[in-house]
Design a protein around this motif. Structure first.
Motif, PDB file in Angstrom:
ATOM      1  N   ALA A 142      -5.083  -3.833  10.875  1.00  0.00           N
ATOM      2  CA  ALA A 142      -5.323  -4.591   9.715  1.00  0.00           C
ATOM      3  C   ALA A 142      -5.216  -6.223  10.067  1.00  0.00           C
ATOM      4  O   ALA A 142      -5.989  -7.155   9.757  1.00  0.00           O
ATOM      5  CB  ALA A 142      -4.147  -4.494   8.801  1.00  0.00           C
TER       6      ALA A 142
ATOM      7  N   LEU B  94     -10.022  -5.076   3.268  1.00  0.00           N
ATOM      8  CA  LEU B  94      -9.601  -6.179   3.407  1.00  0.00           C
ATOM      9  C   LEU B  94     -10.651  -7.330   3.469  1.00  0.00           C
ATOM     10  O   LEU B  94     -10.306  -8.743   3.160  1.00  0.00           O
ATOM     11  CB  LEU B  94      -8.845  -6.298   5.011  1.00  0.00           C
ATOM     12  CG  LEU B  94      -7.643  -5.347   4.976  1.00  0.00           C
ATOM     13  CD1 LEU B  94      -7.216  -5.169   6.460  1.00  0.00           C
ATOM     14  CD2 LEU B  94      -6.574  -5.808   4.112  1.00  0.00           C
TER      15      LEU B  94
ATOM     16  N   LEU C 287      -9.267  -0.001   5.472  1.00  0.00           N
ATOM     17  CA  LEU C 287      -9.191  -1.528   5.869  1.00  0.00           C
ATOM     18  C   LEU C 287     -10.560  -2.323   5.548  1.00  0.00           C
ATOM     19  O   LEU C 287     -10.473  -3.445   5.808  1.00  0.00           O
ATOM     20  CB  LEU C 287      -9.147  -1.483   7.456  1.00  0.00           C
ATOM     21  CG  LEU C 287      -7.529  -0.783   8.012  1.00  0.00           C
ATOM     22  CD1 LEU C 287      -7.496  -0.921   9.418  1.00  0.00           C
ATOM     23  CD2 LEU C 287      -6.533  -1.740   7.371  1.00  0.00           C
TER      24      LEU C 287
ATOM     25  N   ILE D 143      -0.638 -10.402   7.114  1.00  0.00           N
ATOM     26  CA  ILE D 143      -0.374  -8.741   6.976  1.00  0.00           C
ATOM     27  C   ILE D 143       1.052  -8.422   7.003  1.00  0.00           C
ATOM     28  O   ILE D 143       1.666  -9.164   8.069  1.00  0.00           O
ATOM     29  CB  ILE D 143      -1.201  -8.051   7.894  1.00  0.00           C
ATOM     30  CG1 ILE D 143      -2.591  -8.040   7.739  1.00  0.00           C
ATOM     31  CG2 ILE D 143      -0.749  -6.584   8.188  1.00  0.00           C
ATOM     32  CD1 ILE D 143      -3.138  -7.603   6.368  1.00  0.00           C
TER      33      ILE D 143
ATOM     34  N   TRP E 246       0.681  -1.313   0.036  1.00  0.00           N
ATOM     35  CA  TRP E 246      -0.086  -0.094  -0.081  1.00  0.00           C
ATOM     36  C   TRP E 246       0.831   1.215   0.093  1.00  0.00           C
ATOM     37  O   TRP E 246       0.463   2.331  -0.216  1.00  0.00           O
ATOM     38  CB  TRP E 246      -0.979   0.056   1.104  1.00  0.00           C
ATOM     39  CG  TRP E 246      -2.268  -0.772   1.041  1.00  0.00           C
ATOM     40  CD1 TRP E 246      -2.459  -1.737  -0.036  1.00  0.00           C
ATOM     41  CD2 TRP E 246      -3.179  -0.809   1.890  1.00  0.00           C
ATOM     42  NE1 TRP E 246      -3.441  -2.516   0.235  1.00  0.00           N
ATOM     43  CE2 TRP E 246      -4.157  -1.935   1.171  1.00  0.00           C
ATOM     44  CE3 TRP E 246      -3.790  -0.458   3.212  1.00  0.00           C
ATOM     45  CZ2 TRP E 246      -5.362  -2.255   1.786  1.00  0.00           C
ATOM     46  CZ3 TRP E 246      -4.978  -0.740   3.731  1.00  0.00           C
ATOM     47  CH2 TRP E 246      -5.722  -1.560   3.042  1.00  0.00           C
TER      48      TRP E 246
ATOM     49  N   LEU F 167      -1.223   1.075  10.475  1.00  0.00           N
ATOM     50  CA  LEU F 167      -2.211   0.328  10.082  1.00  0.00           C
ATOM     51  C   LEU F 167      -1.986  -1.070  10.512  1.00  0.00           C
ATOM     52  O   LEU F 167      -3.086  -1.973  10.353  1.00  0.00           O
ATOM     53  CB  LEU F 167      -2.831   0.530   8.845  1.00  0.00           C
ATOM     54  CG  LEU F 167      -3.564   1.884   8.613  1.00  0.00           C
ATOM     55  CD1 LEU F 167      -3.826   1.899   7.070  1.00  0.00           C
ATOM     56  CD2 LEU F 167      -4.493   2.305   9.344  1.00  0.00           C
ATOM     57  N   ILE F 168      -1.014  -1.704  11.026  1.00  0.00           N
ATOM     58  CA  ILE F 168      -0.744  -3.055  10.936  1.00  0.00           C
ATOM     59  C   ILE F 168      -1.527  -3.752  11.968  1.00  0.00           C
ATOM     60  O   ILE F 168      -2.262  -4.688  11.589  1.00  0.00           O
ATOM     61  CB  ILE F 168       0.882  -3.301  10.994  1.00  0.00           C
ATOM     62  CG1 ILE F 168       1.688  -3.039   9.660  1.00  0.00           C
ATOM     63  CG2 ILE F 168       1.177  -4.820  11.390  1.00  0.00           C
ATOM     64  CD1 ILE F 168       2.822  -3.043   9.861  1.00  0.00           C
TER      65      ILE F 168
ATOM     66  N   ARG G  14      -7.831   4.076   8.133  1.00  0.00           N
ATOM     67  CA  ARG G  14      -8.607   3.271   8.679  1.00  0.00           C
ATOM     68  C   ARG G  14      -9.818   2.942   7.853  1.00  0.00           C
ATOM     69  O   ARG G  14      -9.945   1.540   7.621  1.00  0.00           O
ATOM     70  CB  ARG G  14      -9.162   3.761  10.147  1.00  0.00           C
ATOM     71  CG  ARG G  14      -8.349   3.939  11.226  1.00  0.00           C
ATOM     72  CD  ARG G  14      -9.060   4.596  12.322  1.00  0.00           C
ATOM     73  NE  ARG G  14      -8.154   4.527  13.424  1.00  0.00           N
ATOM     74  CZ  ARG G  14      -8.274   4.036  14.559  1.00  0.00           C
ATOM     75  NH1 ARG G  14      -9.062   3.552  14.881  1.00  0.00           N
ATOM     76  NH2 ARG G  14      -7.361   4.141  15.615  1.00  0.00           N
TER      77      ARG G  14
ATOM     78  N   ARG H  18      -8.275  -7.352  11.267  1.00  0.00           N
ATOM     79  CA  ARG H  18      -9.426  -7.714  10.187  1.00  0.00           C
ATOM     80  C   ARG H  18      -9.108  -8.275   8.976  1.00  0.00           C
ATOM     81  O   ARG H  18      -9.498  -8.367   7.988  1.00  0.00           O
ATOM     82  CB  ARG H  18      -9.829  -6.255   9.741  1.00  0.00           C
ATOM     83  CG  ARG H  18     -10.298  -5.274  10.833  1.00  0.00           C
ATOM     84  CD  ARG H  18     -10.911  -4.073  10.439  1.00  0.00           C
ATOM     85  NE  ARG H  18     -11.918  -3.979   9.311  1.00  0.00           N
ATOM     86  CZ  ARG H  18     -12.346  -2.800   9.209  1.00  0.00           C
ATOM     87  NH1 ARG H  18     -12.222  -1.669   9.659  1.00  0.00           N
ATOM     88  NH2 ARG H  18     -13.457  -2.809   8.322  1.00  0.00           N
ATOM     89  N   ALA H  19      -7.788  -9.140   9.212  1.00  0.00           N
ATOM     90  CA  ALA H  19      -7.173  -9.823   8.032  1.00  0.00           C
ATOM     91  C   ALA H  19      -7.986 -10.916   7.319  1.00  0.00           C
ATOM     92  O   ALA H  19      -7.942 -11.387   6.367  1.00  0.00           O
ATOM     93  CB  ALA H  19      -5.890 -10.305   8.469  1.00  0.00           C
TER      94      ALA H  19
ATOM     95  N   PRO I  82       0.241  -2.831   4.662  1.00  0.00           N
ATOM     96  CA  PRO I  82       0.063  -1.500   4.746  1.00  0.00           C
ATOM     97  C   PRO I  82       0.730  -0.544   5.405  1.00  0.00           C
ATOM     98  O   PRO I  82       2.057  -0.950   5.857  1.00  0.00           O
ATOM     99  CB  PRO I  82      -1.518  -1.622   5.554  1.00  0.00           C
ATOM    100  CG  PRO I  82      -1.102  -2.641   6.518  1.00  0.00           C
ATOM    101  CD  PRO I  82      -0.309  -3.637   5.791  1.00  0.00           C
TER     102      PRO I  82
ATOM    103  N   GLY J 162      -3.764   4.802   2.413  1.00  0.00           N
ATOM    104  CA  GLY J 162      -4.501   4.150   3.434  1.00  0.00           C
ATOM    105  C   GLY J 162      -4.907   4.688   4.629  1.00  0.00           C
ATOM    106  O   GLY J 162      -4.098   5.533   5.082  1.00  0.00           O
TER     107      GLY J 162
END
Ligand code: PEP
Length: 249
Positions: free
Chosen positions: A51, A24, A21, A60, A12, A47-48, A18, A54-55, A43, A16
């Motif tokens: 992310a 994803l 995300l 990630i 990314w 954001l890791i 929030r 929500r992966a 990302p 990017g």
């Protein structure tokens, strides 16, 4: 003959938020449907952790790490910190960092050594600039980068090589399948000569303006084991067809 699973990794870059995300979810759904393909998204650092939460099964990763474990390196992030944040992989030696941060092959090698030791799958980027391709020295350049930036392998984590011709990154220009076959073949020969049988297992990704229209032709090339994708990884709409093309290849 080694069977290598395709890997499609999104970078990314400094893009990017929030809100992004939300992409994803459909990417993870496509990854679950794409048997035999590994999918990752890298990302920005900030954001890791979000992310990871929500992966939905995709890996990630990060776009860089420092070679040291800790210390007076303002603004940098260590491999251990990435692991703690939930990252599974890291990109090192991207041409934008080699150019913007003046990262030498030796610096890239140090990062790769540390990342692998921390257990991170490590995608190490190489690639020639346009002048080198025009001059016909592109293979020589990439071999030099491999010679000086690839670490020795101890089996701690997986090393992946990404061939990214600099002239193709973010430009909409892509290497032709013949260009990719030539360079990926040269890289494979180097890996086999250097690491023996292990060199046959190392995945070699192509990167440089990969999109829904050109992915299938690139994935059909010998030794193209997936893609590192910049611009087209920012939305599920653009990224999912690339994952699907990998699954069909
Ligand atoms: C990249 O930055 O690694 C990349 C390949 O970018 P793009 O796909 O946008 O050319």
């Amino acid at each position: 003959m080694h069977v290598r699973r395709k890997l499609v990794a999104g970078n990314w870059k400094m893009n990017g938020s929030r809100a992004a995300l939300a992409e994803l979810g459909p990417i993870a759904a496509a990854a679950r449907a794409a048997a035999g393909v590994d999918v990752a998204v890298c990302p920005p650092f900030t954001l890791i952790s979000l992310a990871v939460a929500r992966a939905g099964g995709i890996a990630i990763g990060a776009q860089d790490c420092h070679a040291a474990a800790s210390g007076p390196h303002t603004g940098n992030v260590s491999a251990g910190m990435l692991v703690e944040a939930g990252a599974k992989l890291v990109i090192v030696g991207h041409s934008e960092r080699r150019a913007d941060q003046c990262e030498s092959d030796a610096v890239v090698r140090g990062k790769a050594v540390t990342a692998l030791a921390a257990g991170l799958q490590t995608i190490l980027c190489v690639g020639e600039v346009e002048e080198e391709r025009v001059a016909g020295t592109h293979c020589e350049k990439v071999l030099y980068q491999l010679e000086h930036s690839l670490p020795e392998l101890g089996g701690e984590a997986e090393l992946v090589v990404a061939y990214e011709p600099v002239w193709a990154i973010g430009t909409g220009r892509t290497a032709t399948p013949d260009d990719a076959i030539e360079m990926h073949g040269v890289i494979r020969e180097h890996l086999l000569a250097r690491f023996g049988d292990t060199g046959g297992r190392i995945r070699i990704l192509y990167g440089g303006s990969v999109n829904a229209s050109n992915a299938a032709a690139l994935f059909a090339c010998d030794n193209v084991d997936g893609a590192l994708v910049g611009g087209a990884s920012l939305t599920a709409e653009a990224f999912v067809p690339i994952v699907e093309a990998a699954a069909k290849s």
